[in-house]
Write a protein that holds these residues in place. Structure first.
Motif, mmCIF file in Angstrom:
data_model
loop_
_atom_site.group_PDB
_atom_site.id
_atom_site.type_symbol
_atom_site.label_atom_id
_atom_site.label_comp_id
_atom_site.label_asym_id
_atom_site.label_seq_id
_atom_site.Cartn_x
_atom_site.Cartn_y
_atom_site.Cartn_z
ATOM 1 N N VAL A 189 -2.664 -3.027 25.688
ATOM 2 C CA VAL A 189 -4.103 -3.206 25.463
ATOM 3 C C VAL A 189 -4.329 -4.354 24.487
ATOM 4 O O VAL A 189 -5.191 -5.212 24.706
ATOM 5 C CB VAL A 189 -4.746 -1.899 24.952
ATOM 6 N N PHE A 190 -3.566 -4.378 23.399
ATOM 7 C CA PHE A 190 -3.703 -5.449 22.415
ATOM 8 C C PHE A 190 -3.442 -6.815 23.043
ATOM 9 O O PHE A 190 -4.197 -7.763 22.820
ATOM 10 C CB PHE A 190 -2.743 -5.219 21.241
ATOM 11 N N ARG A 191 -2.381 -6.917 23.837
ATOM 12 C CA ARG A 191 -2.077 -8.202 24.486
ATOM 13 C C ARG A 191 -3.188 -8.614 25.436
ATOM 14 O O ARG A 191 -3.524 -9.793 25.527
ATOM 15 C CB ARG A 191 -0.748 -8.109 25.229
ATOM 16 N N GLY A 192 -3.749 -7.667 26.151
ATOM 17 C CA GLY A 192 -4.843 -7.976 27.064
ATOM 18 C C GLY A 192 -6.083 -8.452 26.336
ATOM 19 O O GLY A 192 -6.720 -9.428 26.733
ATOM 20 N N VAL A 193 -6.425 -7.767 25.250
ATOM 21 C CA VAL A 193 -7.593 -8.166 24.459
ATOM 22 C C VAL A 193 -7.352 -9.532 23.825
ATOM 23 O O VAL A 193 -8.234 -10.392 23.819
ATOM 24 C CB VAL A 193 -7.911 -7.104 23.380
ATOM 25 N N ARG A 194 -6.144 -9.750 23.326
ATOM 26 C CA ARG A 194 -5.815 -11.049 22.720
ATOM 27 C C ARG A 194 -5.918 -12.168 23.740
ATOM 28 O O ARG A 194 -6.492 -13.220 23.470
ATOM 29 C CB ARG A 194 -4.404 -10.996 22.132
ATOM 30 N N TRP A 195 -5.378 -11.949 24.940
ATOM 31 C CA TRP A 195 -5.464 -12.964 25.991
ATOM 32 C C TRP A 195 -6.921 -13.246 26.331
ATOM 33 O O TRP A 195 -7.318 -14.401 26.440
ATOM 34 C CB TRP A 195 -4.734 -12.477 27.258
ATOM 35 N N TYR A 196 -7.720 -12.206 26.491
ATOM 36 C CA TYR A 196 -9.131 -12.374 26.844
ATOM 37 C C TYR A 196 -9.875 -13.179 25.781
ATOM 38 O O TYR A 196 -10.624 -14.097 26.100
ATOM 39 C CB TYR A 196 -9.780 -11.000 27.040
ATOM 40 N N LEU A 197 -9.670 -12.852 24.514
ATOM 41 C CA LEU A 197 -10.361 -13.566 23.440
ATOM 42 C C LEU A 197 -9.918 -15.017 23.352
ATOM 43 O O LEU A 197 -10.734 -15.909 23.104
ATOM 44 C CB LEU A 197 -10.140 -12.857 22.108
ATOM 45 N N ARG A 198 -8.623 -15.270 23.552
ATOM 46 C CA ARG A 198 -8.142 -16.667 23.530
ATOM 47 C C ARG A 198 -8.752 -17.475 24.667
ATOM 48 O O ARG A 198 -9.096 -18.639 24.495
ATOM 49 C CB ARG A 198 -6.618 -16.703 23.621
ATOM 50 N N GLU A 199 -8.898 -16.884 25.840
ATOM 51 C CA GLU A 199 -9.517 -17.575 26.970
ATOM 52 C C GLU A 199 -11.013 -17.760 26.737
ATOM 53 O O GLU A 199 -11.571 -18.812 27.052
ATOM 54 C CB GLU A 199 -9.282 -16.801 28.267
ATOM 55 N N LEU A 200 -11.663 -16.759 26.197
ATOM 56 C CA LEU A 200 -13.101 -16.804 25.957
ATOM 57 C C LEU A 200 -13.460 -17.893 24.950
ATOM 58 O O LEU A 200 -14.440 -18.619 25.131
ATOM 59 C CB LEU A 200 -13.587 -15.443 25.458
ATOM 60 N N SER B 218 -6.724 -21.223 24.016
ATOM 61 C CA SER B 218 -5.516 -21.493 24.796
ATOM 62 C C SER B 218 -5.517 -22.881 25.445
ATOM 63 O O SER B 218 -4.578 -23.225 26.155
ATOM 64 C CB SER B 218 -5.348 -20.424 25.868
ATOM 65 N N ALA B 219 -6.541 -23.690 25.195
ATOM 66 C CA ALA B 219 -6.622 -25.021 25.801
ATOM 67 C C ALA B 219 -5.426 -25.889 25.402
ATOM 68 O O ALA B 219 -4.891 -26.630 26.230
ATOM 69 C CB ALA B 219 -7.926 -25.705 25.408
ATOM 70 N N TYR B 220 -5.013 -25.803 24.147
ATOM 71 C CA TYR B 220 -3.879 -26.599 23.689
ATOM 72 C C TYR B 220 -2.605 -26.191 24.410
ATOM 73 O O TYR B 220 -1.827 -27.048 24.834
ATOM 74 C CB TYR B 220 -3.700 -26.461 22.173
ATOM 75 N N ASP B 221 -2.401 -24.897 24.582
ATOM 76 C CA ASP B 221 -1.211 -24.415 25.292
ATOM 77 C C ASP B 221 -1.187 -24.923 26.728
ATOM 78 O O ASP B 221 -0.144 -25.343 27.232
ATOM 79 C CB ASP B 221 -1.163 -22.889 25.277
ATOM 80 N N ARG B 222 -2.332 -24.896 27.393
ATOM 81 C CA ARG B 222 -2.415 -25.407 28.765
ATOM 82 C C ARG B 222 -2.150 -26.909 28.805
ATOM 83 O O ARG B 222 -1.486 -27.418 29.711
ATOM 84 C CB ARG B 222 -3.791 -25.105 29.368
ATOM 85 N N TYR B 223 -2.675 -27.637 27.806
ATOM 86 C CA TYR B 223 -2.476 -29.085 27.746
ATOM 87 C C TYR B 223 -0.998 -29.428 27.555
ATOM 88 O O TYR B 223 -0.461 -30.312 28.232
ATOM 89 C CB TYR B 223 -3.312 -29.670 26.606
ATOM 90 N N VAL B 224 -0.328 -28.716 26.667
ATOM 91 C CA VAL B 224 1.097 -28.949 26.427
ATOM 92 C C VAL B 224 1.903 -28.653 27.688
ATOM 93 O O VAL B 224 2.794 -29.417 28.066
ATOM 94 C CB VAL B 224 1.598 -28.110 25.239
#
Length: 66
Positions: A8-19, A23-29
């Motif tokens: 649940v924590f990982r899912g919420v963390r992923w959602y907040l980073r996308e929102l 996570s734009a920097y990670d995608r760019y790298v």
């Protein structure tokens, strides 16, 4: 599928980073390493500066501070 607190924590963390586009920097790298492996990867600070300058330079994006 079992919902554990960690999952649940990982899912919420992923959602907040996308929102928040954190996570734009990670995608760019990942994009640079896949398509231009010889090119130097900028620091996160340089990436954010470049991204802000591009937004401010293009009047069609409607960049505003407030």
């Amino acid at each position: 599928m079992r919902w554990t607190p960690r999952r649940v924590f990982r899912g919420v963390r992923w959602y907040l980073r996308e929102l928040t586009d954190e996570s734009a920097y990670d995608r760019y790298v990942a994009h640079l390493r896949a398509h231009r492996p010889a090119e130097r990867v900028p620091s996160r600070r340089a990436f954010e500066r470049m991204r802000t300058e591009e937004r401010e330079a293009d009047p069609r994006t409607g960049f505003r501070c407030c």
